[in-house]
Design a protein around this motif. Sequence first.
Motif, PDB file in Angstrom:
ATOM      1  N   ARG A   8       1.042  -1.241  -0.037  1.00  0.00           N
ATOM      2  CA  ARG A   8       0.061  -0.008  -0.174  1.00  0.00           C
ATOM      3  C   ARG A   8       0.771   1.100   0.106  1.00  0.00           C
ATOM      4  O   ARG A   8       1.899   1.248   0.500  1.00  0.00           O
ATOM      5  CB  ARG A   8      -1.020  -0.066   1.205  1.00  0.00           C
TER       6      ARG A   8
ATOM      7  N   ASP B  25      -5.736   1.578  -8.974  1.00  0.00           N
ATOM      8  CA  ASP B  25      -5.602   0.143  -8.511  1.00  0.00           C
ATOM      9  C   ASP B  25      -4.082  -0.189  -8.747  1.00  0.00           C
ATOM     10  O   ASP B  25      -3.419  -0.807  -7.901  1.00  0.00           O
ATOM     11  CB  ASP B  25      -6.517  -0.686  -9.115  1.00  0.00           C
TER      12      ASP B  25
ATOM     13  N   ARG C 280      -1.617   0.965  -6.375  1.00  0.00           N
ATOM     14  CA  ARG C 280      -2.029   0.454  -5.071  1.00  0.00           C
ATOM     15  C   ARG C 280      -2.089   1.555  -3.984  1.00  0.00           C
ATOM     16  O   ARG C 280      -1.359   1.742  -2.804  1.00  0.00           O
ATOM     17  CB  ARG C 280      -0.536  -0.322  -4.709  1.00  0.00           C
TER      18      ARG C 280
ATOM     19  N   GLY D  52      -6.095   4.124  -0.334  1.00  0.00           N
ATOM     20  CA  GLY D  52      -7.567   3.985  -0.335  1.00  0.00           C
ATOM     21  C   GLY D  52      -8.170   4.972  -1.420  1.00  0.00           C
ATOM     22  O   GLY D  52      -7.477   5.697  -2.287  1.00  0.00           O
TER      23      GLY D  52
ATOM     24  N   LEU E  64     -12.214  -3.479  -6.258  1.00  0.00           N
ATOM     25  CA  LEU E  64     -11.191  -3.003  -5.133  1.00  0.00           C
ATOM     26  C   LEU E  64     -11.450  -3.156  -3.819  1.00  0.00           C
ATOM     27  O   LEU E  64     -10.611  -3.488  -2.878  1.00  0.00           O
ATOM     28  CB  LEU E  64     -11.277  -1.423  -5.439  1.00  0.00           C
ATOM     29  N   HIS E  65     -12.748  -3.181  -3.354  1.00  0.00           N
ATOM     30  CA  HIS E  65     -13.075  -3.463  -1.978  1.00  0.00           C
ATOM     31  C   HIS E  65     -12.572  -4.860  -1.393  1.00  0.00           C
ATOM     32  O   HIS E  65     -12.179  -5.210  -0.482  1.00  0.00           O
ATOM     33  CB  HIS E  65     -14.430  -3.234  -1.960  1.00  0.00           C
TER      34      HIS E  65
ATOM     35  N   ARG F 105     -10.433  -6.452  -2.654  1.00  0.00           N
ATOM     36  CA  ARG F 105      -8.766  -6.706  -2.418  1.00  0.00           C
ATOM     37  C   ARG F 105      -8.297  -5.916  -1.261  1.00  0.00           C
ATOM     38  O   ARG F 105      -7.301  -5.859  -1.295  1.00  0.00           O
ATOM     39  CB  ARG F 105      -7.901  -6.366  -3.760  1.00  0.00           C
TER      40      ARG F 105
ATOM     41  N   VAL G 130      -8.906  -2.734  -0.470  1.00  0.00           N
ATOM     42  CA  VAL G 130      -8.724  -1.416  -0.528  1.00  0.00           C
ATOM     43  C   VAL G 130      -9.823  -0.493   0.049  1.00  0.00           C
ATOM     44  O   VAL G 130     -10.997  -0.786  -0.708  1.00  0.00           O
ATOM     45  CB  VAL G 130      -8.557  -1.004  -2.287  1.00  0.00           C
TER      46      VAL G 130
ATOM     47  N   ALA H 142      -9.057   1.799   6.804  1.00  0.00           N
ATOM     48  CA  ALA H 142      -7.727   1.085   6.412  1.00  0.00           C
ATOM     49  C   ALA H 142      -6.999   0.578   7.797  1.00  0.00           C
ATOM     50  O   ALA H 142      -6.459  -0.335   7.840  1.00  0.00           O
ATOM     51  CB  ALA H 142      -6.894   2.253   6.010  1.00  0.00           C
TER      52      ALA H 142
END
Length: 329
Positions: free
Chosen positions: A55, A109, A112, A115, A131-132, A134, A136, A305
């Motif tokens: 991230r 995406d 990385r 958020g 995304l959610h 994975r 994020v 997060a």
Amino acid sequence: MREVAIAASVSVGTVSNVLNSPDKVAPATVERVLAAIDRLGFVRNDAARQLKAGRSRCVGLVVLDIGNPFFSDVARAAQERAAEHDLVVLLGSSDDDPHRERLYLETFDEQRVFGLLISPSGNDQDRLLALHHRGVPVVLVDRDGHGTPFSSVAVDDVAGGELAVRHLCAAGRRRIAVVGGPASLSQIADRRAGAFRAAESHPGVTLDVVDTYAPTVLAGRDAGERIVGLPVGERPDAIFCVNDLLAIGVLQALALHGVAVPDDVALVGYDDIDFAQSATVPLTSVRQPRAEIGAAAIDLLISAAEAGKTEPEHICYRPHLIRRSSSGG
């Protein structure tokens, strides 16, 4: 990093600690390493750090139209709150184009991002859901997220539209036009719904919709020209525009044709952007708390997060009517 280590006479591991955990290194050593970094012009490879950490320190923000001061102010507030947490906001404007929105989401995406904050252009949630899933964090901005797995920060736009038209009805106006589109944008649909709710509670009030191709000044000017083109007896005596940019365009068209505001036509906008109070006729407008929206979006993102929350949180602000000359208030 190896060159820095050689120049400072330390190990590569010590350089890494200075960059990431300086409290683990003796102050004199930290000073020596930082001096070597300055001398060599070293810049850390953040892409490599992202691959290792999974991230980055960047937050992706996608808005509908950065040309709208409402979204500019939201973005500025998000940027300021993000900076307090050593995060950087990367901004993209979809211009209500699903294809462009998809490109931004794919890019964020790939980068990385920490958020994602987004004002979606439509109801296609597949990319957001991907995304959610994975991990994020995703926060919807200026959109109610109930019924989705995403946290959200929004304004009660139905209540805002109702506020505007109730104000016009209380001022004795009976033929009201609602200017704004497209209705495919949920914010606009909600404001129009609130306007109709208010009109229905006032007998004798008629409400007509003047649709526009976009919520912009030029579209507002076009709508104003259409209104002025009506026979005098059929013209509205009040206009509610679903955002201030439209209202400014309508005001320009009315002024061009000698239609007095508010004597002939009362006018109310929405958003209360800075231009509203400095318009030729200061504009009555429904105020949205733009700074609070941007800051709250970052707070929700960080909460999701860092706490690893699975249950979404939703914040909904109440709008307020700011009375100025354009409505006779």
